[in-house]
Design a protein around this motif. Sequence first.
Motif, short mmCIF file in Angstrom:
data_model
loop_
_atom_site.label_atom_id
_atom_site.label_comp_id
_atom_site.label_asym_id
_atom_site.label_seq_id
_atom_site.Cartn_x
_atom_site.Cartn_y
_atom_site.Cartn_z
N VAL A 103 0.99 -1.24 0.17
CA VAL A 103 0.06 -0.07 0.00
C VAL A 103 0.82 1.25 0.00
CG1 VAL A 103 -1.98 -1.09 0.98
CG2 VAL A 103 -0.14 0.03 2.52
N SER A 104 2.09 1.13 -0.62
CA SER A 104 2.98 2.16 -0.36
C SER A 104 2.63 3.46 -1.28
CB SER A 104 4.36 1.72 -1.12
OG SER A 104 4.73 0.66 -0.40
N PHE A 105 2.92 4.60 -1.00
CA PHE A 105 2.78 5.95 -1.55
C PHE A 105 1.40 6.14 -1.50
CE2 PHE A 105 6.85 4.87 -3.10
CZ PHE A 105 7.73 6.25 -3.22
N ASN A 106 0.78 6.19 -0.21
CA ASN A 106 -0.42 6.76 0.09
C ASN A 106 -0.53 7.34 1.11
OD1 ASN A 106 -2.96 5.56 -1.84
ND2 ASN A 106 -1.33 3.63 -1.52
N ARG A 107 -1.72 7.82 1.81
CA ARG A 107 -1.74 8.62 3.04
C ARG A 107 -2.40 7.82 4.03
NH1 ARG A 107 -4.86 13.61 -0.41
NH2 ARG A 107 -2.97 13.91 -1.84
N PHE A 108 -2.21 6.72 4.12
CA PHE A 108 -2.69 5.63 5.37
C PHE A 108 -1.94 6.13 6.49
CE2 PHE A 108 -3.56 2.61 1.98
CZ PHE A 108 -4.75 2.54 2.18
N SER A 109 -2.52 5.95 7.64
CA SER A 109 -2.16 6.42 8.78
C SER A 109 -2.62 5.03 9.82
CB SER A 109 -2.68 7.69 9.45
OG SER A 109 -4.07 7.68 9.27
N GLY A 110 -2.27 5.43 11.34
CA GLY A 110 -2.68 4.49 12.38
C GLY A 110 -1.80 3.52 12.45
N GLU A 111 -2.13 2.29 13.17
CA GLU A 111 -1.24 1.33 13.51
C GLU A 111 -1.25 0.25 12.42
OE1 GLU A 111 -1.87 -0.20 17.30
OE2 GLU A 111 -1.14 1.91 18.46
N VAL A 112 -0.15 -0.68 12.04
CA VAL A 112 0.04 -1.70 11.21
C VAL A 112 -0.79 -2.80 12.18
CG1 VAL A 112 1.46 -3.20 10.29
CG2 VAL A 112 2.19 -0.89 10.63
N PRO A 113 -1.66 -3.40 11.29
CA PRO A 113 -2.76 -4.34 11.82
C PRO A 113 -1.74 -5.45 12.36
CG PRO A 113 -3.59 -3.43 9.94
CD PRO A 113 -2.15 -2.98 9.91
N ALA A 114 -2.13 -5.96 13.42
CA ALA A 114 -1.29 -7.30 13.82
C ALA A 114 -1.80 -8.58 13.67
CB ALA A 114 -1.83 -7.22 15.40
N THR A 115 -2.84 -8.61 12.48
CA THR A 115 -3.46 -9.67 11.90
C THR A 115 -2.95 -10.08 10.58
OG1 THR A 115 -5.24 -8.36 11.09
CG2 THR A 115 -5.46 -9.74 13.16
N LEU A 116 -1.74 -9.32 9.89
CA LEU A 116 -1.25 -9.38 8.59
C LEU A 116 -0.99 -10.67 8.17
CD1 LEU A 116 0.16 -5.92 7.99
CD2 LEU A 116 -1.87 -6.78 7.31
N CYS A 117 -0.42 -11.27 9.35
CA CYS A 117 0.27 -12.71 9.19
C CYS A 117 -0.47 -13.95 9.67
CB CYS A 117 1.66 -12.82 9.66
SG CYS A 117 2.80 -14.26 8.98
N GLY A 118 -1.84 -13.45 9.79
CA GLY A 118 -2.58 -14.39 10.53
C GLY A 118 -2.79 -15.67 9.66
N GLY A 119 -2.46 -15.85 8.26
CA GLY A 119 -2.55 -17.12 7.60
C GLY A 119 -1.37 -17.81 7.67
N GLY A 120 -0.22 -17.08 8.40
CA GLY A 120 1.04 -17.76 8.35
C GLY A 120 1.84 -18.01 7.22
N VAL A 121 1.36 -17.15 5.92
CA VAL A 121 2.01 -17.20 4.71
C VAL A 121 2.55 -15.69 4.03
CG1 VAL A 121 1.13 -19.51 4.18
CG2 VAL A 121 -0.02 -17.33 3.59
N LEU A 122 2.37 -14.99 4.98
CA LEU A 122 2.91 -13.48 4.58
C LEU A 122 4.32 -13.54 4.01
CD1 LEU A 122 1.98 -10.65 4.08
CD2 LEU A 122 2.48 -10.14 6.38
N LYS A 123 4.54 -13.39 2.88
CA LYS A 123 5.90 -13.17 2.26
C LYS A 123 6.50 -11.74 2.30
CE LYS A 123 5.53 -17.61 0.10
NZ LYS A 123 5.70 -18.21 -1.43
N GLU A 124 5.64 -11.02 1.70
CA GLU A 124 6.00 -9.56 1.30
C GLU A 124 5.04 -8.25 1.79
OE1 GLU A 124 6.87 -7.99 -3.07
OE2 GLU A 124 4.99 -8.00 -2.88
N LEU A 125 5.64 -7.37 2.63
CA LEU A 125 5.10 -6.43 3.38
C LEU A 125 5.53 -5.08 3.04
CD1 LEU A 125 3.06 -5.38 5.51
CD2 LEU A 125 4.57 -5.89 7.30
N ILE A 126 4.94 -4.39 2.35
CA ILE A 126 5.79 -3.16 1.70
C ILE A 126 4.60 -1.87 2.05
CG2 ILE A 126 6.53 -1.83 -0.13
CD1 ILE A 126 6.99 -4.56 -1.59
N LEU A 127 4.97 -0.87 2.92
CA LEU A 127 4.38 -0.03 3.54
C LEU A 127 4.77 1.51 3.25
CD1 LEU A 127 2.90 -1.62 6.93
CD2 LEU A 127 1.91 -1.84 4.61
N ILE A 128 5.86 1.35 2.67
CA ILE A 128 6.68 2.73 2.58
C ILE A 128 5.89 3.79 2.28
CG2 ILE A 128 8.67 1.34 2.00
CD1 ILE A 128 8.84 2.05 -0.84
N TYR A 129 6.54 5.00 2.50
CA TYR A 129 5.92 6.54 2.61
C TYR A 129 4.40 6.40 2.65
CZ TYR A 129 10.49 7.45 0.15
OH TYR A 129 11.72 7.71 -0.27
#
Length: 1000
Positions: free
Chosen positions: A369-395
């Motif tokens: 979700v890079s290059f947006n205006r998102f705010s708040g905390e990073v959700p703790a459930t992102l790896c709930g399925g146990g297969v998250l490989k790529e997490l890109i939140l820059i800018y």
Amino acid sequence: MLHHSHQLILFLLLFLSLNPTLSLNQDGLFLLQAKLQLSDPTNALSHWNHRDATPCNWTFVTCDAATGAVASLDFNNLQLSGPVPEAALCRLPSLASLSMANNNLTGILPDAAFSSCAALRQLDLSQNGITGPIPSALALLPALETLDLSSNNFSGEIPASFGQFRQLRSLSLVSNLLNGTIPSFLGNVSTLETLHLAYNVYFNAGHIPPSLGNLTNLEELWLAGCNLVGPIPPSLGNLTKLTNLDLSMNNLVGNIPEQLVSGLRSIVQIELYQNALSGALPRAAFANLANLERFDASTNELTGTIPDELCGLKKLGSLNLFANKLEGTLPESIVNSENLYELKLFNNSLSGSLPSGLGGNSKLQSLDVSFNRFSGEVPATLCGGGVLKELILIYNSFSGRIPDSLGECKSLKRVRLRNNNLSGVVPGGLWGLPHLYLLELVENSLSGSISNRISGARNLSILLMSGNHFSGSIPEEIGELVNLGEFVANNNNLTGRIPTSVVGLSQLDRLVLRDNQLFGEIPSSVGGWKALNELDLANNRLDGSIPKELLDLPALKYLDLSNNRLSGVIPIELQNMKLNLLNLSNNQFSGEIPPLYANEYYRNSFLGNPGLCSSLSGLCPSLDENEGKGRKYVWIFRFIFVLAGIVLIVGVSWFYFKFRNFKKMKKGFQISKWRSFHKLGFSEFEVVKSLTEDNVIGSGASGKVYKVALSNGEVVAVKKLFGAPNMGNGSVDSEKDGFEVEVETLGKIRHKNIVRLLCCCNSKDSKLLVYEYMPNGSLADLLHSSKKGLLDWPTRYKIAIDAAEGLSYLHHDCVPPIVHRDVKSSNILLDDEFGAKVADFGVAKIVKGANQGAESMSVIAGSYGYIAPEYGYTLRVNEKSDIYSFGVVILELVTGKPPLDPEYGEKDLVKWVYSTLDQKGQDEVIDPSLDAEYREEMRKVLNVGLLCTTSLPITRPSMRRVVKMLKEVTAPVLPKSLSGKLSPYFQELPSDNDHQESLV
């Protein structure tokens, strides 16, 4: 040809009648006739012979079990060439399937081609070189169900008869040279299930025919790159069986019609990539798409918000809306998409928080979700399925702590969190994730220390953590990261000594620890840093002397040790290094500056070292104090120099006028004007005598190239340059400069992979350069012509290594180093054994100084498609520009495609490769004519080419490292992020091209 065929058959029948033991049936005779019309370089058909009773046991032949007649022929990938023997093959009365795909067939098919193949149901001539118009008679075949003519050179319009197919279910005309527009009469072929017309870049601008909405049996519609304009017709909503819709790379405008999305109830995939769609995404329409699994409307002009109905689809697996103008929040309903594995929304104007349950109910693998205006905390459930490989939140503006749950996500490979407002301590587990390739924490407010659990991150290649509040010492465990290529931790509060274990990191390319509070000595045993390109330890409290081993590092180009407490004498060996940047200022060095650097150009590199002695202003105070005393003698020296200058001018003028008449009497290329660089076995006048039009093998605006066979049996190539024209841009005489540069450069180079300049002549009217002759011409001549078949993969691989070694010699072994500035496939010449040599040094530049980094040019040199992006707008050149250009050559070798081609639209080869990788994966960019046996090698060499063409110059490897990677064909550390369609290796790598931002 037909008369000859009749004669051949009669001869064979007569031969069989005279030899009763030989009884090949008529189908076999027809096949032998077809074989005679084909060239078979691999002898794939060599076992076909008249001694058999029937061809049913021949390979590539299948017969009907009941009748024994030939029913199917499969000649795929046999390297056959010549025209298609359609007349002979159509004599087979039961032939139902004919495939000759992926060969080298050429020629034009007659308009009535295959008209007598009445039983033919499947015809596949794809991936050949067939030219001319598409035969109109194909539409008259009563039983034809599948027609694949893709990847040929067919031209003209789609025949009008193609609206009359009776049973056709699949039509593919992808990647040809067709013109006209997509015809509306294709809507009459109601039996069609697959229609592929993509990548016909010569189509005229036209609309999608509304009549295609009549193809109610259609399951796949592929119209990418067809020069489509206007809106998407609502009638496509009638295609209720459609599973794959791809309208990418066109110029469509307007909204996505509600009738379209509400009608496509069974759709599996929609791609609207890289169009000019505008307007908002319709909301209510998505409620009917209960089976939608993949929606891609990326790289358009879409506005408004993301529909809640779209995000709530139960079967939605992949949602790609990146590179639009979407606003608002990501709907909470996205957490209900139980099959969601990919979510890419980067480059929009989205805001608000990410849904707190995102990833908790699905097997999320990739989130960007890079290059947006998102705010708040990073959700703790992102790896709930146990297969998250790529997490890109820059800018963005994410805040709070990094969730502890990410430290337990063992599947993570790439984590990019730069330029947010994150704070607190990084979870200990995150430092040591076993599969992590990239950890990027740059420009946040993170604190705490680097955990010693980092030893578990054995796959970590890039660790970027600059611009935070990290403190404490760098743990010794960092030396266990054997794959670490970049460690950038500047602008923090790190303390302690540089751990001695770091010297064992043999893959380390960048080490940047400036602006911290490190103290102690620089580790002395740094000889293992063979790959180190950049070392920046400025603005710390380091003491001691410069380790001698540091000065022997072969790849080091950037060295900054300024603003420390280093002391001792600057080693004389420093001047043996080939540095692009050097800064030793503001330390406590003493003694003499090495002679190479004892000039005004390098003064700033040594300022602030009171003990250094040099005549440079600002250095060596004792000399500065006596400066006034010496001024009274300055006028004496000035007088002497002026007088000497006058004497010199008078002498030169006298010499000129004395011999002017003598020069005018001499004609042609005089022996006194020749310079030899090797021992010659021929006369220079013999060369001149052979410069006739019959011997011309190439010509251009600047001159001609001749092939000259000499009396001693030697063959040479002679480049004759004409008098330079006025460039019209205020620049110097570039042709004259090119001649002199090439002479001065090649005259003193001796390397097996650099073309040899034997001798030259500089006369009034033209200039001659005599080279060794390269029988196989240039790489471009072979690779992008009908001779491409000569270049199998082992040959291409050898060419890549040879050319890389030549460039590596220029960059690393020449003193001073040489930048070629025009690396391209046409400047890589091939000898009689396809050994490669780098040629054409007319715009080469010598890198004069270690401190100058990149030299500014008055005009752009190089060729479009090969020019590095930073060169085009800064006019600054160093060896990184050559490396980018060589990367393009590697991509040419792997893909078989030229650097520029209408197929790419407004892109060049580099952008086309990245785009195709993102959409379709690695196998789609590899030249299909190459033997699949070497596919893994091709993928690895492709990785090297992508590494060389990264947009950030400092992330490109040195040529010495490129040679090493090519020879080992090992997976390099590649700063490139691509989609989940790529190999696992590509999924794990960072990118400065992902969102056009710098990694540093």
